[in-house]
Design a protein around this motif. Structure first.
Motif, PDB file in Angstrom:
ATOM      1  N   ARG A   1       0.626  -1.246   0.442  1.00 53.48           N
ATOM      2  CA  ARG A   1      -0.185   0.500   0.244  1.00 53.48           C
ATOM      3  C   ARG A   1       1.082   1.102   0.031  1.00 53.48           C
ATOM      4  O   ARG A   1       1.761   1.584   0.740  1.00 53.48           O
ATOM      5  N   ASP A   2       0.217   1.676  -0.089  1.00 47.93           N
ATOM      6  CA  ASP A   2       0.871   3.895  -0.063  1.00 47.93           C
ATOM      7  C   ASP A   2       1.526   4.492   1.091  1.00 47.93           C
ATOM      8  O   ASP A   2       0.167   3.924   1.590  1.00 47.93           O
ATOM      9  N   VAL A   3       2.338   4.264   1.599  1.00 50.51           N
ATOM     10  CA  VAL A   3       2.888   4.575   2.664  1.00 50.51           C
ATOM     11  C   VAL A   3       2.542   6.516   2.562  1.00 50.51           C
ATOM     12  O   VAL A   3       1.601   6.850   3.842  1.00 50.51           O
ATOM     13  N   LEU A   4       2.601   7.373   1.679  1.00 49.97           N
ATOM     14  CA  LEU A   4       1.631   8.956   1.846  1.00 49.97           C
ATOM     15  C   LEU A   4       0.456   8.543   1.837  1.00 49.97           C
ATOM     16  O   LEU A   4       0.126   8.984   3.055  1.00 49.97           O
ATOM     17  N   TRP A   5      -0.568   8.066   1.714  1.00 47.29           N
ATOM     18  CA  TRP A   5      -1.923   7.861   1.875  1.00 47.29           C
ATOM     19  C   TRP A   5      -1.806   6.993   3.061  1.00 47.29           C
ATOM     20  O   TRP A   5      -2.830   7.924   4.013  1.00 47.29           O
ATOM     21  N   LEU A   6      -1.398   6.016   3.368  1.00 50.01           N
ATOM     22  CA  LEU A   6      -2.006   5.945   4.814  1.00 50.01           C
ATOM     23  C   LEU A   6      -1.508   6.620   5.908  1.00 50.01           C
ATOM     24  O   LEU A   6      -2.260   6.828   6.399  1.00 50.01           O
ATOM     25  N   VAL A   7      -0.049   7.795   5.188  1.00 53.10           N
ATOM     26  CA  VAL A   7       0.294   8.117   7.160  1.00 53.10           C
ATOM     27  C   VAL A   7      -0.590   9.248   6.603  1.00 53.10           C
ATOM     28  O   VAL A   7      -1.518  10.064   7.755  1.00 53.10           O
ATOM     29  N   LEU A   8      -1.045   9.786   5.770  1.00 50.54           N
ATOM     30  CA  LEU A   8      -2.075  11.101   5.620  1.00 50.54           C
ATOM     31  C   LEU A   8      -3.611  10.686   6.252  1.00 50.54           C
ATOM     32  O   LEU A   8      -4.694  11.683   6.717  1.00 50.54           O
ATOM     33  N   HIS A   9      -3.686   9.273   6.285  1.00 45.91           N
ATOM     34  CA  HIS A   9      -4.914   8.784   6.282  1.00 45.91           C
ATOM     35  C   HIS A   9      -4.943   8.404   8.079  1.00 45.91           C
ATOM     36  O   HIS A   9      -6.022   8.144   8.919  1.00 45.91           O
ATOM     37  N   GLY A  10      -4.092   8.201   8.698  1.00 41.79           N
ATOM     38  CA  GLY A  10      -3.567   7.748  10.126  1.00 41.79           C
ATOM     39  C   GLY A  10      -3.464   8.578  11.245  1.00 41.79           C
ATOM     40  O   GLY A  10      -3.677   8.167  11.925  1.00 41.79           O
ATOM     41  N   GLY A  11      -3.346   9.509  10.516  1.00 42.09           N
ATOM     42  CA  GLY A  11      -3.708  11.140  12.304  1.00 42.09           C
ATOM     43  C   GLY A  11      -4.277  10.999  13.329  1.00 42.09           C
ATOM     44  O   GLY A  11      -5.009  11.539  13.843  1.00 42.09           O
ATOM     45  N   ALA A  12      -5.623  10.657  12.276  1.00 45.29           N
ATOM     46  CA  ALA A  12      -6.697  11.099  12.879  1.00 45.29           C
ATOM     47  C   ALA A  12      -7.188  10.537  14.046  1.00 45.29           C
ATOM     48  O   ALA A  12      -8.027  10.725  14.923  1.00 45.29           O
ATOM     49  N   SER A  13      -7.356   9.069  13.660  1.00 47.62           N
ATOM     50  CA  SER A  13      -7.089   7.985  14.810  1.00 47.62           C
ATOM     51  C   SER A  13      -6.241   8.231  16.133  1.00 47.62           C
ATOM     52  O   SER A  13      -6.329   8.520  17.671  1.00 47.62           O
ATOM     53  N   VAL A  14      -5.193   8.923  15.710  1.00 43.94           N
ATOM     54  CA  VAL A  14      -3.913   8.688  16.910  1.00 43.94           C
ATOM     55  C   VAL A  14      -4.406  10.556  17.497  1.00 43.94           C
ATOM     56  O   VAL A  14      -4.373  10.449  18.521  1.00 43.94           O
ATOM     57  N   LEU A  15      -4.999  11.296  16.969  1.00 42.79           N
ATOM     58  CA  LEU A  15      -5.210  12.356  17.748  1.00 42.79           C
ATOM     59  C   LEU A  15      -6.715  12.336  18.084  1.00 42.79           C
ATOM     60  O   LEU A  15      -6.634  12.478  19.607  1.00 42.79           O
ATOM     61  N   GLY A  16      -7.688  11.828  17.850  1.00 44.39           N
ATOM     62  CA  GLY A  16      -8.744  11.426  18.542  1.00 44.39           C
ATOM     63  C   GLY A  16      -9.150  11.318  19.711  1.00 44.39           C
ATOM     64  O   GLY A  16      -9.779  11.191  20.679  1.00 44.39           O
ATOM     65  N   SER A  17      -7.864   9.717  19.463  1.00 44.26           N
ATOM     66  CA  SER A  17      -7.989   8.079  20.548  1.00 44.26           C
ATOM     67  C   SER A  17      -7.245   9.577  21.246  1.00 44.26           C
ATOM     68  O   SER A  17      -7.976   9.613  23.337  1.00 44.26           O
ATOM     69  N   ALA A  18      -6.048   9.916  21.878  1.00 44.23           N
ATOM     70  CA  ALA A  18      -5.702  10.264  22.348  1.00 44.23           C
ATOM     71  C   ALA A  18      -6.459  11.555  23.462  1.00 44.23           C
ATOM     72  O   ALA A  18      -6.183  11.831  24.658  1.00 44.23           O
ATOM     73  N   LEU A  19      -6.587  12.911  22.819  1.00 46.55           N
ATOM     74  CA  LEU A  19      -7.922  13.792  23.458  1.00 46.55           C
ATOM     75  C   LEU A  19      -9.273  12.959  23.961  1.00 46.55           C
ATOM     76  O   LEU A  19      -9.367  13.907  24.814  1.00 46.55           O
ATOM     77  N   GLY A  20      -9.907  11.678  23.362  1.00 42.89           N
ATOM     78  CA  GLY A  20     -10.435  11.426  24.214  1.00 42.89           C
ATOM     79  C   GLY A  20     -10.051  10.925  25.321  1.00 42.89           C
ATOM     80  O   GLY A  20     -11.104  11.003  26.454  1.00 42.89           O
ATOM     81  N   ALA A  21      -9.312  10.313  25.315  1.00 41.63           N
ATOM     82  CA  ALA A  21      -8.688   9.331  26.467  1.00 41.63           C
ATOM     83  C   ALA A  21      -8.647  10.698  27.976  1.00 41.63           C
ATOM     84  O   ALA A  21      -8.940  10.668  29.186  1.00 41.63           O
ATOM     85  N   LEU A  22      -7.653  11.334  27.032  1.00 43.56           N
ATOM     86  CA  LEU A  22      -7.590  12.602  27.788  1.00 43.56           C
ATOM     87  C   LEU A  22      -8.684  13.761  28.542  1.00 43.56           C
ATOM     88  O   LEU A  22      -8.748  14.006  29.550  1.00 43.56           O
ATOM     89  N   LEU A  23      -9.737  13.632  27.881  1.00 44.81           N
ATOM     90  CA  LEU A  23     -10.544  13.846  28.321  1.00 44.81           C
ATOM     91  C   LEU A  23     -11.678  13.310  29.053  1.00 44.81           C
ATOM     92  O   LEU A  23     -12.051  13.693  29.825  1.00 44.81           O
TER      93      LEU A  23
END
Length: 276
Positions: free
Chosen positions: A66-88
């Motif tokens: 799979r194209d790494v650039l496409w994966l990287v551009l789609h992979g940040g939403a889960s990281v940011l959302g999960s961390a902020l959600g758990a912190l809240l």
């Protein structure tokens, strides 16, 4: 270091917001705007796994082709959302518990603190492993449990700040003036707790991010097909020397997110000190 030198150092840090903005802004921008900028997934037909950057694949391909650039551009939403959600979750539960424990009822204080001590004794990854073993691998389970694991530390911080001698003197005076619990704790103490909570939140964001990334890296969280940055690191770790971009790019974004969050909190507190 003299007081003047310390003050000059604080002012210097406060005048350079671009450092924190650069570290934090890049991964946040990738997480928020990446999915729209990436567009549709490029066809993996004919693509070889673990290929270095080249024509058609600016960051190469991963172990599945799979194209790494496409994966990287789609992979940040889960990281940011999960961390902020758990912190809240941790703040939403820990702050009220800490305020209640700092109240006049000593028995309630002991009950809350001893219960939180019991929760604090469980290693975070062990709890997440148990969660995964029982089949609870959904995103919301991971975020909720990671947030609950932060409650003891948050509650202890709030309780300690609320029990500070200066705070207790003012609280007793407000009680004598006839003010209720909500006014004292949600209005007066909330202002007193803003600075320590903000400082702790910056460091705790990194702790939560590390815990969630470790869970995903160990296969305890999101499925292996997820473009999450931690999952990408785990999936491509064996190809680090043949296709380093598939590991180093998501790892760099995770690191920048942690460092940027801490720098942003430090800058905000430095500005607050210089304004006094």
């Amino acid at each position: 270091m003299t007081p003047r030198t310390k003050a000059d150092a604080v002012r210097t840090r406060a005048r350079h917001p671009w450092i924190a903005s650069a570290f934090l802004g890049v991964p946040v921008l990738v997480a928020l705007a990446g999915p729209r900028a990436a567009g549709d997934a490029p066809s993996a037909e004919g693509a070889l796994p673990s290929q270095p950057p080249g024509a058609g694949h600016p960051l190469g391909t991963d172990v599945l082709g799979r194209d790494v650039l496409w994966l990287v551009l789609h992979g940040g939403a889960s990281v940011l959302g999960s961390a902020l959600g758990a912190l809240l979750v941790g703040l939403a539960v820990g702050v009220p518990l800490g305020l209640l424990a700092a109240g006049p009822r000593r028995g309630f204080d002991e009950t809350v603190m001893r219960g939180l001590d019991l929760l604090l004794a469980f290693p975070g990854l062990l709890v997440l492993m148990t969660l995964a073993a029982t089949g609870h691998r959904d995103w919301y389970w991971l975020v909720t449990v990671a947030g609950i694991l932060q409650v003891p530390a948050v509650a202890r911080l709030v309780r300690g700040a609320a029990l500070e001698p200066g705070s207790r003197t003012v609280v007793e005076a407000l009680w004598m003036q006839g003010h209720g619990w909500a006014y004292i704790h949600l209005r007066h103490l909330a202002r007193q707790l803003a600075a320590p909570l903000a400082t702790d939140a910056g460091g705790r964001f990194a702790v939560v991010l590390y815990l969630l990334a470790s869970a995903n890296f160990l296969g305890l969280g999101l499925p292996s097909s997820s473009p999450d940055w931690a999952v990408l690191i785990e999936r491509n770790s064996d190809a680090l020397f043949t296709q380093p971009a598939a590991v180093l790019v998501p790892a760099g974004l995770l690191t920048a997110l942690c460092v940027g969050g801490n720098l942003l909190v430090d800058r905000a507190l430095a500005r607050r000190r210089t304004d006094r």
